[in-house]
Scaffold this motif. Structure first.
Motif, PDB file in Angstrom:
ATOM      1  N   GLU A  90       0.888  -1.159   0.000  1.00 34.35           N
ATOM      2  CA  GLU A  90       0.000   0.000   0.000  1.00 34.35           C
ATOM      3  C   GLU A  90       0.926   1.208   0.000  1.00 34.35           C
ATOM      4  OE1 GLU A  90      -3.218  -0.169   2.796  1.00 34.35           O
ATOM      5  OE2 GLU A  90      -3.982  -1.912   1.700  1.00 34.35           O
ATOM      6  N   ARG A  94       1.481  11.554   1.415  1.00 34.87           N
ATOM      7  CA  ARG A  94       0.863  12.545   2.302  1.00 34.87           C
ATOM      8  C   ARG A  94       1.399  13.932   1.998  1.00 34.87           C
ATOM      9  NH1 ARG A  94      -1.187   9.550   6.881  1.00 34.87           N
ATOM     10  NH2 ARG A  94      -0.263   7.471   6.902  1.00 34.87           N
ATOM     11  N   ALA A  98      -2.056  13.727   9.015  1.00 32.10           N
ATOM     12  CA  ALA A  98      -3.398  13.289   9.424  1.00 32.10           C
ATOM     13  C   ALA A  98      -3.307  11.806   9.766  1.00 32.10           C
ATOM     14  CB  ALA A  98      -4.417  13.505   8.298  1.00 32.10           C
ATOM     15  N   GLY A  99      -4.385  11.269  10.327  1.00 29.91           N
ATOM     16  CA  GLY A  99      -4.518   9.825  10.532  1.00 29.91           C
ATOM     17  C   GLY A  99      -3.342   9.193  11.252  1.00 29.91           C
ATOM     18  N   SER A 100      -2.874   8.077  10.689  1.00 33.65           N
ATOM     19  CA  SER A 100      -1.856   7.291  11.385  1.00 33.65           C
ATOM     20  C   SER A 100      -0.525   8.039  11.489  1.00 33.65           C
ATOM     21  CB  SER A 100      -1.649   5.933  10.697  1.00 33.65           C
ATOM     22  OG  SER A 100      -1.044   6.078   9.435  1.00 33.65           O
ATOM     23  N   PHE A 101      -0.255   8.959  10.553  1.00 36.14           N
ATOM     24  CA  PHE A 101       0.998   9.736  10.645  1.00 36.14           C
ATOM     25  C   PHE A 101       0.978  10.603  11.898  1.00 36.14           C
ATOM     26  CE2 PHE A 101       3.948  13.144   9.989  1.00 36.14           C
ATOM     27  CZ  PHE A 101       4.974  12.619   9.231  1.00 36.14           C
ATOM     28  N   ASP A 129      -1.427  -4.978   7.828  1.00 39.54           N
ATOM     29  CA  ASP A 129      -0.764  -4.047   6.887  1.00 39.54           C
ATOM     30  C   ASP A 129       0.353  -3.236   7.549  1.00 39.54           C
ATOM     31  OD1 ASP A 129      -2.673  -4.902   5.046  1.00 39.54           O
ATOM     32  OD2 ASP A 129      -3.920  -3.119   5.243  1.00 39.54           O
ATOM     33  N   ASP A 175      -3.995  13.262   1.845  1.00 41.38           N
ATOM     34  CA  ASP A 175      -3.192  12.050   1.637  1.00 41.38           C
ATOM     35  C   ASP A 175      -4.024  11.041   0.852  1.00 41.38           C
ATOM     36  OD1 ASP A 175      -4.940  10.734   3.488  1.00 41.38           O
ATOM     37  OD2 ASP A 175      -3.654  11.266   5.164  1.00 41.38           O
ATOM     38  N   PHE A 176      -3.385   9.969   0.419  1.00 43.46           N
ATOM     39  CA  PHE A 176      -4.107   8.911  -0.296  1.00 43.46           C
ATOM     40  C   PHE A 176      -3.247   7.656  -0.361  1.00 43.46           C
ATOM     41  CE2 PHE A 176      -1.659   9.331  -4.227  1.00 43.46           C
ATOM     42  CZ  PHE A 176      -1.241  10.653  -4.188  1.00 43.46           C
ATOM     43  N   LYS A 177      -3.930   6.563  -0.701  1.00 46.32           N
ATOM     44  CA  LYS A 177      -3.276   5.256  -0.799  1.00 46.32           C
ATOM     45  C   LYS A 177      -3.407   4.749  -2.236  1.00 46.32           C
ATOM     46  CE  LYS A 177      -5.404   1.563  -0.304  1.00 46.32           C
ATOM     47  NZ  LYS A 177      -5.977   0.548  -1.209  1.00 46.32           N
ATOM     48  N   ASP A 196     -12.812   6.422  -0.409  1.00 48.23           N
ATOM     49  CA  ASP A 196     -12.384   5.341   0.488  1.00 48.23           C
ATOM     50  C   ASP A 196     -10.875   5.380   0.706  1.00 48.23           C
ATOM     51  OD1 ASP A 196     -15.004   4.363   0.318  1.00 48.23           O
ATOM     52  OD2 ASP A 196     -14.360   2.273   0.064  1.00 48.23           O
ATOM     53  N   THR A 197     -10.155   5.875  -0.285  1.00 46.81           N
ATOM     54  CA  THR A 197      -8.693   5.728  -0.287  1.00 46.81           C
ATOM     55  C   THR A 197      -7.938   7.063  -0.244  1.00 46.81           C
ATOM     56  OG1 THR A 197      -8.571   5.704  -2.703  1.00 46.81           O
ATOM     57  CG2 THR A 197      -8.883   3.573  -1.629  1.00 46.81           C
ATOM     58  N   CYS A 198      -8.679   8.155  -0.132  1.00 43.47           N
ATOM     59  CA  CYS A 198      -8.049   9.476  -0.077  1.00 43.47           C
ATOM     60  C   CYS A 198      -8.625  10.260   1.097  1.00 43.47           C
ATOM     61  CB  CYS A 198      -8.366  10.301  -1.323  1.00 43.47           C
ATOM     62  SG  CYS A 198      -7.947   9.554  -2.896  1.00 43.47           S
ATOM     63  N   ARG A 199      -7.856  11.226   1.597  1.00 41.84           N
ATOM     64  CA  ARG A 199      -8.445  12.232   2.489  1.00 41.84           C
ATOM     65  C   ARG A 199      -8.624  13.509   1.699  1.00 41.84           C
ATOM     66  NH1 ARG A 199      -5.298   9.764   6.807  1.00 41.84           N
ATOM     67  NH2 ARG A 199      -6.823   8.857   8.224  1.00 41.84           N
ATOM     68  N   ARG A 220     -15.124   6.272   9.349  1.00 45.03           N
ATOM     69  CA  ARG A 220     -14.159   5.750  10.329  1.00 45.03           C
ATOM     70  C   ARG A 220     -14.347   6.393  11.699  1.00 45.03           C
ATOM     71  NH1 ARG A 220     -10.377   7.104   6.053  1.00 45.03           N
ATOM     72  NH2 ARG A 220      -9.904   5.261   4.811  1.00 45.03           N
TER      73      ARG A 220
HETATM   74  P1  TMP Z   1      -3.725   6.445   7.486  1.00 47.48           P
HETATM   75  O1  TMP Z   1      -3.469   7.858   7.943  1.00 47.48           O
HETATM   76  O2  TMP Z   1      -4.787   5.745   8.285  1.00 47.48           O
HETATM   77  O3  TMP Z   1      -2.462   5.656   7.380  1.00 47.48           O
HETATM   78  O4  TMP Z   1      -4.322   6.546   6.009  1.00 47.48           O
HETATM   79  C1  TMP Z   1      -3.602   7.185   4.980  1.00 47.48           C
HETATM   80  C2  TMP Z   1      -4.432   7.202   3.712  1.00 47.48           C
HETATM   81  O5  TMP Z   1      -4.609   5.897   3.188  1.00 47.48           O
HETATM   82  C3  TMP Z   1      -5.840   7.768   3.883  1.00 47.48           C
HETATM   83  O6  TMP Z   1      -6.127   8.611   2.773  1.00 47.48           O
HETATM   84  C4  TMP Z   1      -6.742   6.577   3.861  1.00 47.48           C
HETATM   85  C5  TMP Z   1      -5.979   5.556   3.051  1.00 47.48           C
HETATM   86  N1  TMP Z   1      -6.152   4.197   3.520  1.00 47.48           N
HETATM   87  C6  TMP Z   1      -6.648   3.228   2.667  1.00 47.48           C
HETATM   88  O7  TMP Z   1      -6.978   3.509   1.521  1.00 47.48           O
HETATM   89  N2  TMP Z   1      -6.763   1.952   3.149  1.00 47.48           N
HETATM   90  C7  TMP Z   1      -6.408   1.596   4.389  1.00 47.48           C
HETATM   91  O8  TMP Z   1      -6.546   0.420   4.761  1.00 47.48           O
HETATM   92  C8  TMP Z   1      -5.881   2.612   5.263  1.00 47.48           C
HETATM   93  C9  TMP Z   1      -5.479   2.268   6.665  1.00 47.48           C
HETATM   94  C10 TMP Z   1      -5.775   3.891   4.785  1.00 47.48           C
END
Ligand code: TMP
Length: 240
Positions: A90, A94, A98-101, A129, A175-177, A196-199, A220
């Motif tokens: 993944e 960023r 935000a989030g996990s960072f 992950d 951010d995004f994945k 789902d995959t971006c902020r 979430r």
């Molecule tokens: P995080 O801050 O939770 O690590 O997420 C970073 C970005 O990745 C956020 O835009 C959401 C995305 N993301 C996914 O698409 N799938 C995932 O399983 C997770 C944890 C985050």
């Protein structure tokens, strides 16, 4: 292309075979999960929005020179894509903390970086992950050094294109994945690009303390207005 047997069901999508071995059909569901599947729910209409949005983003990126798996939208929820071998990483870019960072490094959400960051997680649900670096990815044989180099360059190119694209919609890309796959030996952008995959934060809503999320964080974090956030993004993208 004809839809054949189901090959795989993921958390948000199903994948079907077609009559052509090089292509599969992805079918977007309304199911939503968070925290590695611990939290489950439904976001009504999400599958339609994510299908359309992801296809628009992939086509925009192709025009910018980023190869993607996109082939053809079939209907509201179904799209033909190249049958790639997913690289189990993944790739997270960023622009703003935000989030996990924020959690991991103790940085307040909304802190803008002087330059974008990249990180990799090993795509493995059983392990949750875990965050890994390039050397770990090599040690685990997840990708070659050349592939990792290509993935990084493509991910930053996607970021530049997306920042510019969303700025015009009055949205800050936080951010995004991304996920990548191999097709005929080449790395191509795969999976999806969606709320789902971006902020996505409403532009200018976050430079003080509060931000307005137009993405899956509303699900979430139980912020309410989940469907409306997806619809709002869709409206800005398509005018619909
Ligand atoms: P995080 O801050 O939770 O690590 O997420 C970073 C970005 O990745 C956020 O835009 C959401 C995305 N993301 C996914 O698409 N799938 C995932 O399983 C997770 C944890 C985050």
């Amino acid at each position: 292309m004809e839809k054949k047997e189901q090959l795989y069901e993921g958390k948000a999508k199903k994948v079907f075979a077609t009559d052509n071995a090089d292509y599969v059909i992805v079918s977007y569901k309304d199911d939503a999960t968070a925290f590695n599947g611990l939290k489950k729910g439904t976001i009504t209409g999400k599958g339609v929005i994510n299908n359309k949005m992801s296809n628009l983003m992939m086509q925009m990126l192709e025009k910018k020179g980023v190869p993607t798996h996109f082939e053809k939208e079939i209907d509201e929820r179904n799209t033909v894509v190249k049958k790639v071998q997913i690289v189990p990483l993944e790739v997270i870019i960023r622009n703003v903390a935000a989030g996990s960072f924020s959690k991991r490094y103790g940085v307040p959400e909304g802190t803008k970086f002087s330059a974008p960051t990249i990180e990799f997680s090993y795509k493995n649900d059983d392990l949750g992950d875990p965050l890994i670096n390039d050397y770990h990815a090599l040690a685990l044989n997840l990708a070659t050094a050349e592939e990792i180099d290509t993935i990084k360059k493509m991910a930053f190119a996607v970021n530049e294109a997306m920042i510019e694209f969303f700025k015009k919609l009055n949205i800050d890309l936080i951010d995004f994945k991304l996920e990548f796959g191999r097709f005929n030996g080449q790395i191509v952008l795969a999976d999806e690009i969606s709320p789902d995959t971006c902020r996505f934060w409403e532009a200018g809503s976050w430079d003080t303390t509060k931000h307005v999320s137009l993405d899956k964080d509303r699900f979430r974090r139980d912020l309410g207005g989940v469907e409306d956030a997806y619809k709002e993004i869709f409206k800005r993208l398509t005018g619909e």
